[in-house]
Design an enzyme around this catalytic site. Sequence first.
Site: not given
Length: 250
Positions: A134, A11
Site C-alpha cells: 500500500d 469488502d
Amino acid sequence: MSNLLIIPSIDIRDGKMIQVVKGIPELNCCDYSNDPIEMGMIWRAENAKCIHLVDFNSAQEGSCKNYEVIEEICDSLIIPVQLGGGVKNFKHVEELFSLGVYRLVIGSMAHDNPEEFKKVLEKFGPKRIIAAIDVQNENVLVNARKNNTGLTYIEYAKQLTEMGVERLVVTDISTNGRMTGANLELSKEIAERCNVKVTHSGGICSIDELKTLKTFIPNGVDSVIVGRALYENKFYCQKMWRIAENGLFG
C-alpha cells in the site's frame, strides 16, 4: 498476448458487505447489497474467475467474526477465493485456509514479522501466499495503513521478492475507491524494476484503464482487482469480461 484477469472485490465488515472510499469504512458512501455471499454468486454468474475478499474486522480489530461468512462464500463458489485483511501469523494462515480460502494477501505481517512471513511462504508457497504493498507518496504504509514504514515501494518490493514472493497486490492509497482514475504506472514500474508479477488494485473507473492495463501484461501486470466501479455500473460486467477473455482489447 495473455488475457487480463479481472477480479471483483467484496469488502466485509460485521458479516455484511460494505463499499469503502479511500479504504476508510467511515466514508462508506453506498448501500449496494449487504449480503457478501449473494454478491459472490452474482459475480460468478457474471463470469468472474476469482473473487477478492477484504476482511475489515480482522484488519482493524484482529477479529475473526467474519469466519462463518467467509467459509460460506468459499463453499458457495466453484472459483478461487482470495482473501486479505489482518493476516497475523502462521496459525491465522492455517485457520483461513481451513475455511476454504485459496490464496491469502498478506500485508503488515511481511513487514512487522518477516521471519513468520517467510515461514508461511515456505510452507504454503508463492502461488497461495502473495504480498500487498500500500503506497502513499512513494512510501509503504502498514497496520491498516496507519504506520509509515519509511521504505519506498521499490525498496520494499525488492525485500519481498528476495524473501521469495512472486506476486504483489499494489495499491496507491490516494486513488483507492475514489473513482478519479488509477495510478497504473505505479504497478508497471514495480513489476518491471522488481521482476515480479503484479495485481493492480485501486482507482479503476473506466474500461479504457483496463485496456491500458492489458498492454502492461508483458511487463508483468496481469490482473486487476476492481471494486467500486463494478458496483456503480461504470461498465457492463458481462461485456467487459467477454472482451477480456476473447483478447479483443485493441
